[in-house]
Design an enzyme around this catalytic site. Sequence first.
Site, mmCIF file in Angstrom:
data_model
loop_
_atom_site.group_PDB
_atom_site.id
_atom_site.type_symbol
_atom_site.label_atom_id
_atom_site.label_comp_id
_atom_site.label_asym_id
_atom_site.label_seq_id
_atom_site.Cartn_x
_atom_site.Cartn_y
_atom_site.Cartn_z
ATOM 1 N N GLY A 1 0.967 -1.602 -0.466
ATOM 2 C CA GLY A 1 -0.273 0.445 -0.395
ATOM 3 C C GLY A 1 0.845 0.990 -0.232
ATOM 4 N N CYS B 1 0.718 2.464 13.594
ATOM 5 C CA CYS B 1 1.297 3.415 12.951
ATOM 6 C C CYS B 1 1.982 4.212 13.438
ATOM 7 C CB CYS B 1 1.170 3.842 11.556
ATOM 8 S SG CYS B 1 0.877 3.368 10.265
HETATM 9 N N1 PLP Z 1 -2.801 3.417 4.030
HETATM 10 C C1 PLP Z 1 -3.694 2.605 4.854
HETATM 11 C C2 PLP Z 1 -5.021 3.220 4.598
HETATM 12 C C3 PLP Z 1 -3.046 1.527 5.701
HETATM 13 O O1 PLP Z 1 -3.920 1.451 6.682
HETATM 14 C C4 PLP Z 1 -1.992 1.571 5.377
HETATM 15 C C5 PLP Z 1 -1.956 0.693 6.270
HETATM 16 O O2 PLP Z 1 -1.270 0.295 7.180
HETATM 17 C C6 PLP Z 1 -0.976 1.968 4.167
HETATM 18 C C7 PLP Z 1 -2.082 2.963 3.131
HETATM 19 C C8 PLP Z 1 0.350 1.311 4.167
HETATM 20 O O3 PLP Z 1 -0.085 -0.285 3.930
HETATM 21 P P1 PLP Z 1 1.280 -0.766 3.412
HETATM 22 O O4 PLP Z 1 1.005 -1.609 4.746
HETATM 23 O O5 PLP Z 1 1.203 -2.251 2.739
HETATM 24 O O6 PLP Z 1 2.675 -0.420 2.902
#
Ligand code: PLP
Length: 376
Positions: A71, A322
């Site tokens: 993501g 996070c």
């Molecule tokens: N965007 C959102 C809304 C998310 O919840 C997350 C992951 O926590 C991400 C982006 C990032 O995704 P990835 O963990 O695959 O890098």
Amino acid sequence: MPLIYLDNAASTPPAPEVLEALTQTARQAFANPSSAHRLGAAGARLLEQARAQVASLLRAEPEEIVFTSGGTEADALGLLGAAEVARGRHLVVSAIEHPAVLRNAERLKARGFELTLVAPDKTGVVSPAAVAAAVRPDTAVVAVMLANNELGTVQPLAEIARAILARSLRPHLHVDAVQAAGFTTVDVRTLGADTLAISGHKFHGPKGAGALWVRKGARLGPLWDGGRQERGLRSGTENLPGCVALGRAATLCGREATARVQGLRDQLEERLRAAVPEGSPTVTNALRVPHIASFTIPDLPAEPVLHALEARDVFVAAGSACASKTRGPSHVLKAIGVDDRAAVLRFSLSRLTTEAELAAAVVAFAAAVAEVRAVA
Ligand code: PLP
């Protein structure tokens, strides 16, 4: 008692079919999909099959899917890749975006872009009128997420796109659908977006595998150059096992499971309220994805509650994973005006979550809150 895992918005356990696809592809399809021989061609076929499966999840065309490492990379490619080739030097970003969008927008700001943040209302929803009002003729990119990872609120993307168009402006619209895909219908044709990011590990797929949907005709540049895989937008030998497993995970998402998860989430919120009457759901009245329940208790620190739950083998998040390594409320909770002194716990469900697990989690939660209150 077995572990009760309610932190699925941080990461879901991979489905058995996904693990099978991952290991089988890693073992058997190790050739480079770009190689000219028949082993390479077999890998390329697997890659294209996975692309079609991911496209189908998003109601997109296979050639609109770019595989990424997850993501975060998909968000970075959507935002930075569009900003790089745009003429304008202004960005409009919702204040409740994931750091994958927010921090990359801040990087662009450091490189000379102007950044306008659009605040949500108290229910965690960004208003289409507010986004449209922030857009200017020199706006390069607008970024608004489809579902917020801390609150689960769904943003009115189609209305946002229409409100921008009504001003006869056409900036690139990037959508982070990482928390929406797999848990609610994501139909790229109805959103009015140019790019949309998803991540496999949020819907029982593999970690380190995601995708960016890129609307045909959207202007986007790569973040780096190299062997020009993925139509030149993402150079580097493809993570074939990850892509195949992502495709498999996409085929396992269904409406029935989603409806069941929503029923369980609603029940959980009722039980939480009954067990801890001084607390309440962090947001109400907003459209939400089915798997996230955020619960707020006034005048209580969140982390001790999280750890008291952990001691009872129940795993949740405080705000978001996070934000959990930083002190104080997250930018999302601040943006909707949650009191600094309140504990906000996020319970996030998956297709595997059972009613019995939730019932046990609520009992543990009541005990954890009482324990923390006794010493707070
Ligand atoms: N965007 C959102 C809304 C998310 O919840 C997350 C992951 O926590 C991400 C982006 C990032 O995704 P990835 O963990 O695959 O890098």
